[in-house]
Design a protein around this motif. Structure first.
Motif, PDB file in Angstrom:
ATOM      1  N   ASP A  74       0.806  -1.225   0.000  1.00  0.00           N
ATOM      2  CA  ASP A  74       0.000   0.000   0.000  1.00  0.00           C
ATOM      3  C   ASP A  74       0.841   1.278   0.000  1.00  0.00           C
ATOM      4  O   ASP A  74       0.342   2.349  -0.357  1.00  0.00           O
ATOM      5  CB  ASP A  74      -0.921   0.026   1.233  1.00  0.00           C
ATOM      6  N   VAL A  75       2.112   1.175   0.426  1.00  0.00           N
ATOM      7  CA  VAL A  75       2.959   2.375   0.502  1.00  0.00           C
ATOM      8  C   VAL A  75       3.079   3.082  -0.850  1.00  0.00           C
ATOM      9  O   VAL A  75       2.993   4.317  -0.927  1.00  0.00           O
ATOM     10  CB  VAL A  75       4.355   2.028   1.066  1.00  0.00           C
ATOM     11  N   PRO A  76       3.294   2.342  -1.979  1.00  0.00           N
ATOM     12  CA  PRO A  76       3.351   3.039  -3.277  1.00  0.00           C
ATOM     13  C   PRO A  76       2.098   3.837  -3.587  1.00  0.00           C
ATOM     14  O   PRO A  76       2.162   4.853  -4.278  1.00  0.00           O
ATOM     15  CB  PRO A  76       3.545   1.890  -4.276  1.00  0.00           C
ATOM     16  N   THR A  77       0.950   3.377  -3.057  1.00  0.00           N
ATOM     17  CA  THR A  77      -0.291   4.113  -3.274  1.00  0.00           C
ATOM     18  C   THR A  77      -0.210   5.483  -2.624  1.00  0.00           C
ATOM     19  O   THR A  77      -0.677   6.486  -3.182  1.00  0.00           O
ATOM     20  CB  THR A  77      -1.487   3.328  -2.686  1.00  0.00           C
ATOM     21  N   VAL A  78       0.402   5.530  -1.437  1.00  0.00           N
ATOM     22  CA  VAL A  78       0.591   6.819  -0.755  1.00  0.00           C
ATOM     23  C   VAL A  78       1.503   7.717  -1.590  1.00  0.00           C
ATOM     24  O   VAL A  78       1.205   8.894  -1.820  1.00  0.00           O
ATOM     25  CB  VAL A  78       1.205   6.605   0.646  1.00  0.00           C
TER      26      VAL A  78
END
Length: 625
Positions: A74-78
């Motif tokens: 999910d970090v890349p989404t941030v």
């Protein structure tokens, strides 16, 4: 009737000597069997407790693994939401990440995991996994939130000049948030970087290595944002008027930083607006009979006092902060007052910017007046470094044309509608090639610039001290460097006992026309100086070793050649001269013996020329003792 005697009690088959007599006071000692039972019971309890703890640890570890994997996904989404300027989406994604990283951290907390980290066989893996979960949670809780908040205030990717200036208010509000993020990231990078993934099982080592790479990438982004928000407001005059000198370096007459500073553009910044307030020629400053600054014994040993007396030689110094301080001192000694910094660029960097701004028109002197000359990304280098000398005889008019060209491009950047992403790409390319250099007279700002490509600080920073440098200075006293083609590369690296032997191949080739004396202006060939035969390119080559490395072995063909060697800031600087006739090529083999075995990339610094950039990464062989 007499009672029947009862059966005698069972007597253990124990030697008589081991039986315990009844003491006189009538009490018996506790039997060892009772102690053994308690010991056995204790062992069983411990084993059961350890078993339960292991089960719980394994269960927590599996939950932590799943939560950590999901969080990392999910970090890349941030990051994508931040890049796209969608703060709401970034916050929603961050909320999901924080929930998962909290769960992962909880799953690897407690005394069992602390003990597991010291057990043989599994200790390294357990400790590394626990560190990874804690680090990612710190990333989610402390590093990313201020970035998300800052993105709601200012979009660095969309930052652009408008009406000749930049709105500094949002930058100033975002600065403390980004600084907080950068501070929180430091221990995360330190803890993750301390994990030696080569000692871990591949199932754990590979993902952690990937995590280390991702955090390094994020660290670069955060550091850049921190520098931008910390430097841009004060440097653009948020706290008062700033004055800067912009040096136009001429690669046709090489110096260590790129070329001689022929023309100088005076810039003034106030409240985010930057204006061109004057132009000058380096010939207006000095030369001085005595050095305007103390260059120190190291610089003086290599270059003498010339860089502190002749403005055209200030860029001969290997460390651009030294160049900036020296040029600022000359400017002040000439009666022009103090400056807040010195910037330098060259025609190749201007061509990168022209690719973003589009063509500009510059007025050039003619026999009957002036004429407009259109500069484009394709013709700027040729016009500024060659045609100008064929068509304009007066050096003062040449410098005026250079200043006008730099001013025209700069003015279009400030007042044109230039996409921020395109501008950033052009500036980054110029900085990566060491064609854009910045020195600040303010120590706190310079400390932020020092680790960057913009500083050009070879001898005064850790980054520069551990680099290999091959720098070039023209010795022709003309403009023949325009025809010089160079390359420097690491061609061999091997471990030799306690040292590593690295071989760098330096090639210099002349593309000067054979009839240079007849068809090139004497101003270009340097004929008036009488140093070399017209058409010959003389170049002084200076090889700087990394700090701690001794004198290099330099070979030309099969012959070892000597040079003047001096110690500079814990490293050696060896200088030799190469003369090239038209069409001639010379190859130098430079061998460095590094006393410390190790691996990792090194930086190779070279003088940027008309065709070759000045910064590259090289990867020597990995050596272990």
């Amino acid at each position: 009737m007499a009672a029947m005697p009862s059966d005698p009690p069972d007597v253990p088959d124990t030697p008589a000597a081991d039986l315990h007599p009844v003491p006189a006071h009538g009490r018996t000692r506790p039997r060892r069997r009772h102690v053994g039972r308690w010991v056995a019971l204790g062992i069983v309890v411990v084993v059961v407790a350890v078993g339960v703890a292991v089960v719980l640890a394994v269960k927590g570890g599996l939950e932590a693994r799943d939560a950590l994997t999901s969080a990392l996904d999910d970090v890349p989404t941030v990051e994508e939401a931040l890049t796209g300027g969608d703060t709401a989406a970034a916050q929603q994604a961050l909320d999901r990440v924080q929930e998962k990283t909290t769960k992962a951290r909880r799953g690897t907390s407690g005394p069992v995991w602390a003990v597991a980290g010291s057990l043989p066989g599994i200790g390294a893996d357990a400790k590394a996994f626990r560190t990874a979960t804690r680090s990612v949670d710190d990333l989610a809780q402390d590093v990313l939130p201020p970035l998300v908040q800052a993105s709601g205030i200012v979009d660095l990717s969309g930052l652009r000049a408008k009406d000749g200036g930049v709105d500094l208010g949002p930058l100033e509000k975002a600065a403390p948030l980004v600084a907080s993020s950068a501070d929180a990231l430091t221990p995360v990078e330190r803890d993750l970087g301390a994990i030696d993934t080569s000692t871990l099982r591949p199932q754990l080592g590979d993902p952690i290595a990937s995590l280390q790479d991702k955090v390094r990438t994020l660290g670069s982004t955060v550091t850049t944002a921190h520098r931008a928000t910390a430097l841009l407001p004060p440097m653009l005059g948020a706290d008062g008027t700033r004055t800067y000198l912009l040096l136009s370096l001429n690669n046709a007459e090489l110096r260590s930083s790129g070329g001689i500073p022929g023309s100088i553009t005076v810039l003034r910044a106030k409240g985010g607006k930057v204006t061109v307030v004057g132009n000058a020629s380096s010939s207006d400053l000095g030369p001085w009979k005595q050095p305007v600054v103390d260059l120190g014994k190291d610089n003086t040993a290599v270059f003498g006092t010339q860089p502190a007396r002749f403005p055209q030689d200030t860029t001969m110094l290997a460390d651009f902060p030294d160049t900036g301080r020296t040029m600022a001192a000359m400017w002040k000694k000439a009666g022009h007052g103090d400056v807040d910094g010195v910037l330098a660029t060259d025609p190749v960097a201007l061509s990168h910017l022209l690719g973003v701004t589009g063509p500009v028109t510059v007025q050039a002197p003619t026999a009957t007046g002036t004429t407009g000359v259109e500069l484009t990304s394709d013709n700027a280098v040729d016009i500024l470094l060659s045609q100008v000398y064929a068509e304009i005889d007066d050096p003062a008019e040449q410098d005026a044309f250079f200043s006008a060209a730099a001013g025209a491009v700069f003015d279009k950047l400030l007042h044109g509608d230039v996409p921020a992403a395109d501008l950033q790409h052009a500036l980054t390319q110029s900085a990566d090639e060491h064609r854009l250099l910045v020195w600040s007279a303010h120590d706190d700002e310079q400390s932020l610039l020092d680790p960057t490509e913009l500083s050009g600080a070879l001898t005064s920073t850790d980054r520069g001290k551990h680099a290999v440098a091959v720098l070039l200075n023209d010795g022709t006293s003309g403009k023949m460097s325009y025809y010089l083609r160079t390359s420097t590369e690491l061609t061999s690296s091997q471990c030799t006992g306690t040292t590593r032997s690295d071989v760098y191949t330096v090639t210099l080739r002349s593309e000067a026309p054979k009839d240079a004396q007849q068809n090139l202006p004497s101003y270009v060939t340097g004929e008036a100086a009488g140093v070399v035969k017209p058409g010959v390119i003389r170049t002084n080559v200076v090889v700087y070793t990394p700090q701690g490395v001794g004198v290099p072995v330099i070979e030309r063909g099969k012959q070892t050649v000597g040079g003047d060697t001096d110690e500079v800031a814990g490293r050696t600087a060896t200088q030799l001269t190469v003369d090239l006739s038209p069409g001639q090529k010379v190859t130098l083999r430079v061998t460095l013996l590094t006393p410390q075995a190790g691996d990792g990339k090194l930086e190779l610094w070279t003088t940027p020329t008309t065709t070759t950039g000045g910064l590259a990464a090289v990867a020597p062989t990995s050596c272990t003792r």
